[in-house]
Motif scaffolding. Structure first.
Motif, PDB file in Angstrom:
ATOM      1  N   PRO A  14       0.821  -1.217   0.000  1.00  0.00           N
ATOM      2  CA  PRO A  14       0.000   0.000   0.000  1.00  0.00           C
ATOM      3  C   PRO A  14       0.859   1.274   0.000  1.00  0.00           C
ATOM      4  O   PRO A  14       0.515   2.258  -0.648  1.00  0.00           O
ATOM      5  N   VAL A  48      -3.824   3.561  -0.769  1.00  0.00           N
ATOM      6  CA  VAL A  48      -3.506   2.621   0.298  1.00  0.00           C
ATOM      7  C   VAL A  48      -4.651   1.639   0.504  1.00  0.00           C
ATOM      8  O   VAL A  48      -4.450   0.415   0.567  1.00  0.00           O
ATOM      9  N   MET A  49      -5.851   2.163   0.574  1.00  0.00           N
ATOM     10  CA  MET A  49      -6.997   1.297   0.843  1.00  0.00           C
ATOM     11  C   MET A  49      -7.261   0.311  -0.297  1.00  0.00           C
ATOM     12  O   MET A  49      -7.513  -0.873  -0.059  1.00  0.00           O
ATOM     13  N   ASN A  50      -7.189   0.790  -1.513  1.00  0.00           N
ATOM     14  CA  ASN A  50      -7.404  -0.114  -2.649  1.00  0.00           C
ATOM     15  C   ASN A  50      -6.375  -1.239  -2.660  1.00  0.00           C
ATOM     16  O   ASN A  50      -6.704  -2.404  -2.899  1.00  0.00           O
ATOM     17  N   TYR A 104      -4.641  -2.395  -0.163  1.00  0.00           N
ATOM     18  CA  TYR A 104      -4.877  -3.246   1.019  1.00  0.00           C
ATOM     19  C   TYR A 104      -5.938  -4.301   0.714  1.00  0.00           C
ATOM     20  O   TYR A 104      -5.746  -5.496   0.960  1.00  0.00           O
ATOM     21  N   PHE A 105      -7.038  -3.901   0.133  1.00  0.00           N
ATOM     22  CA  PHE A 105      -8.108  -4.866  -0.132  1.00  0.00           C
ATOM     23  C   PHE A 105      -7.779  -5.774  -1.320  1.00  0.00           C
ATOM     24  O   PHE A 105      -8.133  -6.945  -1.331  1.00  0.00           O
ATOM     25  N   ALA A 153      -5.571  -8.469   0.063  1.00  0.00           N
ATOM     26  CA  ALA A 153      -6.278  -9.415   0.929  1.00  0.00           C
ATOM     27  C   ALA A 153      -7.056 -10.424   0.090  1.00  0.00           C
ATOM     28  O   ALA A 153      -6.977 -11.635   0.331  1.00  0.00           O
ATOM     29  N   ALA A 154      -7.769  -9.928  -0.921  1.00  0.00           N
ATOM     30  CA  ALA A 154      -8.535 -10.838  -1.779  1.00  0.00           C
ATOM     31  C   ALA A 154      -7.614 -11.749  -2.575  1.00  0.00           C
ATOM     32  O   ALA A 154      -7.897 -12.938  -2.776  1.00  0.00           O
ATOM     33  N   THR A 176      -4.826 -12.905  -1.663  1.00  0.00           N
ATOM     34  CA  THR A 176      -4.290 -13.951  -0.788  1.00  0.00           C
ATOM     35  C   THR A 176      -5.248 -15.140  -0.717  1.00  0.00           C
ATOM     36  O   THR A 176      -4.815 -16.301  -0.829  1.00  0.00           O
ATOM     37  N   PRO A 195     -13.549  -0.051  -3.235  1.00  0.00           N
ATOM     38  CA  PRO A 195     -12.943  -1.187  -2.522  1.00  0.00           C
ATOM     39  C   PRO A 195     -13.302  -2.535  -3.151  1.00  0.00           C
ATOM     40  O   PRO A 195     -12.435  -3.407  -3.286  1.00  0.00           O
ATOM     41  N   PHE A 196     -14.563  -2.721  -3.570  1.00  0.00           N
ATOM     42  CA  PHE A 196     -14.886  -4.045  -4.121  1.00  0.00           C
ATOM     43  C   PHE A 196     -14.258  -4.237  -5.497  1.00  0.00           C
ATOM     44  O   PHE A 196     -13.895  -5.351  -5.865  1.00  0.00           O
ATOM     45  N   MET A 206     -10.904  -5.471  -4.799  1.00  0.00           N
ATOM     46  CA  MET A 206     -10.936  -6.885  -4.413  1.00  0.00           C
ATOM     47  C   MET A 206     -11.052  -7.802  -5.632  1.00  0.00           C
ATOM     48  O   MET A 206     -10.393  -8.842  -5.701  1.00  0.00           O
ATOM     49  N   ILE A 207     -11.910  -7.422  -6.562  1.00  0.00           N
ATOM     50  CA  ILE A 207     -12.066  -8.249  -7.767  1.00  0.00           C
ATOM     51  C   ILE A 207     -10.741  -8.306  -8.516  1.00  0.00           C
ATOM     52  O   ILE A 207     -10.297  -9.371  -8.948  1.00  0.00           O
ATOM     53  N   PHE A 260      -8.316 -10.505  -6.649  1.00  0.00           N
ATOM     54  CA  PHE A 260      -8.754 -11.893  -6.737  1.00  0.00           C
ATOM     55  C   PHE A 260      -8.334 -12.504  -8.078  1.00  0.00           C
ATOM     56  O   PHE A 260      -7.742 -13.585  -8.120  1.00  0.00           O
TER      57      PHE A 260
END
Lengths: 463, 463, 463
Positions: free
Chosen positions: C235, C252-254, C256-257, C260-261, C263, C305-306, C309-310, C313
């Motif tokens: 981040p 940073v937030m983007n 971070y998520f 996480a996804a 992982t 954020p989502f 994540m996509i 992922f």
């Protein structure tokens, strides 16, 4: 089981409890939150000066503090894990003595620098300074690594912090010398103090433990964790207490370039001095850091980026040559057994850094510093000193530091010779098994050796 | 090949995909950038309030966040690598469940704390809180380490985060309790939740895996990486979400001194309780951290530096004694198998920290806090509560936390008993080979053992 | 002793000294402190603009810089220590070439981006950019890891930094493309550059060193130190040079998520593609990081954020599949030997990230960005470009990057084939003993293998 270790059962708890309780009492009597840490005082200041909460110095010092904190506990701790059979002692005694030193130096430095109306007021800056002081103790620890008991080490920390505080007070407050990154106060002082302790504790029979003084493949990798963290965060170390603004940014930049140039010099010299053209991990782990030490004094000055590079480059050369040629001589001729080679990493580069600081100070001009002179050289800025005389004071500061280190180290070394302190036998140096429950009956790794060594121990204990 | 592992091939992907896709959908529906993270909203705020870009809270929370983030992924992850044959599982399952928990807790905590007009608004503070919540899950992970499949662990995270969110909401929003560093919400909750899970999943035959429950020399050094990082950054953990200004600086300082004193107490007790006066790495790796836990509640209060030291000192004593005397009793009498000793590091120090917080809150006076009372105890400052009643509420908060942890942990433990979740056999605990491709046919290191164990596995699989 | 290593004795020092002295001279001629780093200029600015010292950009960039710095030296360095017999080379050559690259790229990037009146002015932002550029070199290093001499690596760094600088200038300054986290400039460029170098240096006899290309248990744990640090601080990497305020916090937030996804996707795919349902450390160590790469371009945009994540992922899925299925094909069909699998971690996720950036840019609307459009897409904000055309420019930026990487890598690969550069023999790849003094005659760890290998070396040297 040797007598030494049995005694440790009471001695180590005794000194830990004693030092900690004594420290707590002194804190209760003398130490108070400062104007930025106390709820009442800070909110009073907010109201009186119409300040914003975001101006609390916490926000402008804490990230640097955490980098320094990482250097002290991870950097120094893991740098010393290169010893194949002393990894526990390296990282954990480092942990123990630093944990004590940061408390004790808060008191000692507090008495000298922030003692008002009978109280010591502390905040983020005192935490950085306490970590700095413990850095000096850890440098000395590097010189005696593997050859001293934790009881001896705690006593060394107790006295060394005190000498450090006096020397620092004379340099910064009496002489008006500048030394933000501690080429003198931390590195030169810590190195020569430790070398003198090691000299006094000279072990003529240390050869009996020599086979344990080396590394194994993975212990060298653990040590590289320490090295890289020290290298990475050294810019924060040198800049942590310099004046806000350009000073901090400039110190960071000078240290960054000095270290980069030092790294190339170290790799070059390491290959050159080895007969087969191979690189030596000892050099990379240590000499590549000399670039941080050498700009400890001059880093905040207008050293210029290329000046920083030249300094780092020379420090890398000198340090690597020291490991190759000087360390064996110190041992054989001067009877100074320097386990981690602190003379090469902190001693010589520290002196070089002090001399460089004196030179750069003497060359300071109003033209180059402008209004920034006030932050870097307040005594030149207010006309009470010329640049040349600042340079001369810097030079005297080095001499005084060497004096305090040599005298202090000798005295403390003498104290540590007291038999009751549980110093390991010459056959038991560099060996975790003396002080630690070590995973032993395991078919991998250290299992076999430990068994063998255990017999050694019995034998040496019965001598 | 055991049946367990074959099933993992579909189960682990299934649960990972399911949880991740479900989370993505919920994020798409509910989660939005907050006023400091959204381009439109922040620039609107800049214009309306004539603010500077540099006032974005990012600059005043992000360094703390990164320290906390390091503790969660490096600190917890490596602390658990002390197991000689479970290093992969320790660091990587820690990684997996924390990566899920930070996403899930953003939702759960968001519903409770920042749900407006049907949307959850998130920013740097929600990221810190998500990391905190995952910390509680990782504490519970410590209790069941080596005895659970990753499928079980992900389910545990799913439910535990939910219980955590409810408990935290009741404590902070309903009771008005203070717990910035989470002595109650994180440590007490995480520890007793995990211990109850471990109790429900009790393995009477665990002795068949005991020889694998130990460490080897280098696995203990890997664990020290985790320990030192947790120790270093704990001041950031406790201060990460306290009020700006004096509160953050004071919390940092209290935690710093508590940890330092705790370290000396730990070394002292470790040598004292061992029959031969040797130090035990388990104590150093764990008990030295209890000083951070114990000031989790009171760290932001006017605890005074020496008060913090006394707290840390006691925590170190209790924690070390717990490892030596209590952990074996928990196992033999209470049927609680606590792999990492979280009861000693998080459980007891957490309770002590909660009690200390209640005491210090009850002693709060206007004279000591001044205008800063508003930040630390808003309900006392606005007159809606006396200091004494704040202390009483703090105490009730502890009881509620214990209730949620015990009930939640029991329920979740029961869920995890479902056979299909692929729990390892009693002979296969603390063994990476069940879940990982492990370097095996290598003459060094673990080669030989792995081969032997492989036979074990076949045998146990065919039982 | 092989001829190669004997020659290294002079070649490595020669190139280190030459490059370092040349760099120092260029710095002396061209490089100066910028307006925030120079004592005179900053204090002038303070006076003229009535600024506070605390507005120095140091305070708003330095914590990010230190995170990036940690990624470069610890992250990349330890990630590559997975090789059982090349740990020294991995972490130390990483150290060497990054230490050179940060100096050299300060010059190259300086000429393109901050050259005024014949001087390059540098400060904290140039330090971040220099670290970024060295990141690209280290990615290429990953492709050729274990198969190149340090002399070759330094030459590669020299040329690659130059190509990097030109490509970056075209993208950012000529095309007006956005790429704050370097999906294109750093990851795509570094990966394909390195893959082309590896292609040109193809070793048909590499099978002779294959047994050394694996890991041992603890080398995989050392590698996880690198992985986790890269993951943690990504981040900061993506946000280090984005605009102040919402941009940095959002990036940073983007990231971070996304990570996480990614992982969870990585763990799922790793278990799925393995015949026995076991997890593979190679995937966890590498593919879990693809989530950082894939939002390198779009992280500062209003990705949601989502959306992040996509993206993460998908990156995790693609990257893990690449390790399983593509890497062997690259080797056997395309003759590209990719030691660290940089194609999977940086190549494909980099391209995906560039395409995602183009898409998100093309979808930008005034409604979503508000006044923040100026910071993210200045050319859209000032009306000189539509969102669609920004997307098109982003896409062209990808093509140009691929072109520079492929052409540059091929040319540099050809240069590195020069015989005198001391490339290791095919039997000596992935072997520290060629370049390092390795703890050898030790009963533990690597002792036995090293001895065997030493004979190999003699034989291959005499061929």
């Amino acid at each position: 089981m040797s007598d030494n270790t049995n005694h440790l059962r009471l001695k180590l708890p005794a000194i830990c409890f004693l030092l900690q309780l004594f420290t707590i009492i002194l804190f209760a009597v003398f130490v108070r939150y400062d104007h930025e840490t106390s709820a009442r005082l800070w909110h009073q200041e907010l109201r009186q000066h119409n300040k914003s909460k975001l101006e609390n110095d916490f926000y402008f010092r804490y990230p640097s503090f955490q980098d320094v904190h990482t250097m002290i506990f991870i950097g120094f701790g893991f740098l010393m894990t290169f010893l194949k059979r002393y990894g526990f002692g390296s990282v954990a005694f480092n942990f123990l003595i630093a944990a004590f030193a940061i408390q004790w130096s808060t008191l000692i430095q507090g008495f000298f620098h922030s003692f008002h109306n009978g109280k010591i007021y502390i905040g983020i800056e005192s935490m950085i300074n306490a970590d700095f002081c413990s850095g000096a103790v850890l440098i000395s620890f590097g010189a005696v690594l593997g050859k001293t008991s934790p009881v001896q080490l705690l006593l060394m920390a107790l006295f060394e912090v005190t000498f450090f505080g006096i020397n620092e007070y004379i340099l910064l407050s009496v002489l008006g010398a500048k030394d933000a990154g501690g080429s003198m106060t931390i590195h030169t002082f810590g190195a020569y103090f430790g070398l003198m302790v090691s000299r006094v504790l000279y072990r003529p029979q240390l050869d009996k433990s020599r086979e344990k003084e080396g590394s194994v493949y993975h212990s060298d990798l653990f040590a590289m964790i320490g090295t890289i963290y020290l290298w990475l965060f050294w810019p924060s170390f040198n800049s942590a207490i310099t004046a806000h603004g350009d000073d901090q940014q400039r110190t960071v930049m000078n240290t960054y370039f000095s270290l980069a140039a030092c790294t190339l010099a170290t790799f070059a010299m390491s290959a050159l001095v080895n007969g087969e053209g191979k690189l030596d991990m000892v050099h990379i782990q240590n000499a590549a850091l000399a670039g941080g030490v050498v700009v400890g004094t001059s880093g905040e000055m207008m050293l210029t980026p290329f000046g920083a590079m030249i300094a780092g480059f020379l420090a890398g050369l000198i340090s690597t040559l020291g490991f190759k040629f000087l360390t064996p001589i110190l041992d054989s001729r001067l009877k100074i057994q320097d386990t981690c080679g602190v003379h090469n990493l902190h001693g010589m580069p520290g002196i070089l850094g002090a001399l460089l600081g004196a030179l750069v100070a003497a060359l300071a001009t109003q033209d180059v510093y402008g209004d920034g002179m006030t932050d870097v050289f307040p005594l030149i800025a207010d006309g009470s000193r010329t640049a040349t005389s600042q340079g001369v004071f810097q030079f005297f500061a080095l001499l005084i530091t060497l004096g305090f280190a040599v005298v202090g180290g000798s005295l403390v070394g003498a104290v540590l010779k007291i038999r009751i302190l549980g110093s390991p036998l010459d056959t038991q140096c560099f060996e975790d098994q003396i002080y630690w429950e070590v995973p032993a009956d395991h078919p991998d790794g250290y299992g076999h050796m430990m068994a063998v060594n255990s017999e050694d121990q019995e034998r040496s204990a019965s001598i």
